[in-house]
Design a protein around this motif. Sequence first.
Motif, short mmCIF file in Angstrom:
data_model
loop_
_atom_site.label_atom_id
_atom_site.label_comp_id
_atom_site.label_asym_id
_atom_site.label_seq_id
_atom_site.Cartn_x
_atom_site.Cartn_y
_atom_site.Cartn_z
N UNK A 11 24.31 61.03 84.22
CA UNK A 11 23.25 61.11 85.24
C UNK A 11 22.27 62.23 84.94
N UNK A 12 22.76 63.33 84.40
CA UNK A 12 21.86 64.43 84.02
C UNK A 12 20.88 63.99 82.94
N UNK A 13 21.31 63.08 82.08
CA UNK A 13 20.43 62.59 81.02
C UNK A 13 19.45 61.53 81.53
N UNK A 14 19.70 61.03 82.74
CA UNK A 14 18.86 59.96 83.28
C UNK A 14 18.42 60.32 84.71
N UNK A 15 17.50 61.26 84.83
CA UNK A 15 17.06 61.68 86.17
C UNK A 15 16.39 60.56 86.96
N UNK A 16 15.99 59.50 86.31
CA UNK A 16 15.34 58.38 87.00
C UNK A 16 16.34 57.52 87.78
N UNK A 17 17.63 57.74 87.55
CA UNK A 17 18.66 56.93 88.20
C UNK A 17 19.14 57.60 89.48
N UNK A 18 19.11 56.85 90.57
CA UNK A 18 19.66 57.33 91.85
C UNK A 18 21.14 56.99 91.90
N UNK A 19 21.97 57.95 92.28
CA UNK A 19 23.42 57.72 92.32
C UNK A 19 23.99 58.14 93.66
N UNK A 20 24.87 57.30 94.19
CA UNK A 20 25.59 57.59 95.44
C UNK A 20 27.07 57.67 95.10
N UNK A 21 27.69 58.80 95.42
CA UNK A 21 29.11 59.00 95.12
C UNK A 21 29.94 58.64 96.36
#
Length: 324
Positions: A195-205
């Motif tokens: 996720x750090x390499x892809x800041x364009x991705x929104x993630x919900x944990x």
Amino acid sequence: MVSIKDIAREAGVSISTVSYALNGNPKVTPETSAKVLAVAKELNYRPNAAARQLKKQESLIIGAFLTDFIGAFYGELLQGMKEVLNRKGYDLIVCSGKQSHRLLPERMIDGAIILDAAFSDAELLEFAERGHRLVVLDRELHHPEINQVLLDNKAGANLAMDHLIGTGHRKLYIVTGPADSFDSRQRMIAVRQTLDRHPEVEAVIIEGDFTQATGERAGRQIVESWDGTAGVFCLNDEMAIGLYHFLADSGSSVRVGEELSLIGFDNIDLLRYLQPRPATIDYSKHRWGAMAAEQLLRMIQGEPVEHERIYVSLITGDSVKRRN
């Protein structure tokens, strides 16, 4: 209970002669050995396992310690251990719970394979200091009496995340395992690095515990907050199956392989019965168990061992739909 003294008296020989005969020692002539064995059979003699263990300092039993027995994961792992151990004349017992930890200090087993969060690192290191041979599958510990046979969790999580992102997903749900699980923590390290390499991705944990029930709860949470297509990475297959069943049984318009892409981890047999088949991270659980047993037996024999790693691969399935 019949003792070797009883056999010696009945056969008219010394106790040491009986002991030699029962253990196949060539110091006893074939005629005397046959006589002693015949008397032992007639008296229905049964060796005293505790006495044998005390004398030889071995039980020929290996303990596999597990946190629990829930889910379909453990069968192949334990079968791999059992096959290797049985070929070498050892038996396997499977243990869980704090009280079973007594088997090590009481030397009721010759060594242990650990996949059990109930053991603290300090406890295992203390056992190792006392000379107990251990193979750990769920942590990194460095001691001459401890060998590591670890799953390549980070590589697996990277494959899963890269697959979802590479197929165009820009919103992801991550369903974690329990906080005390080494495998879950390692997979989450890789998830966050991706996720750090892809800041364009929104993630919900979403917090889970590797059970189908938490997968179902995660499915309900996802549906209640649904706002378009998304990918879901469940950190094991049990949770992926629970999520799959919730969507199928709840009548939700969110469908796996269409609006929602789904990937799990472990490639358990139950996945083959789902359509579309969920993508997952594959590795040989049988090989993992077999390798752990092989390493432990080498340690017991005093042979040098190196830490081992079980490698993983991606099975794409039909549950991940390309978004670009």
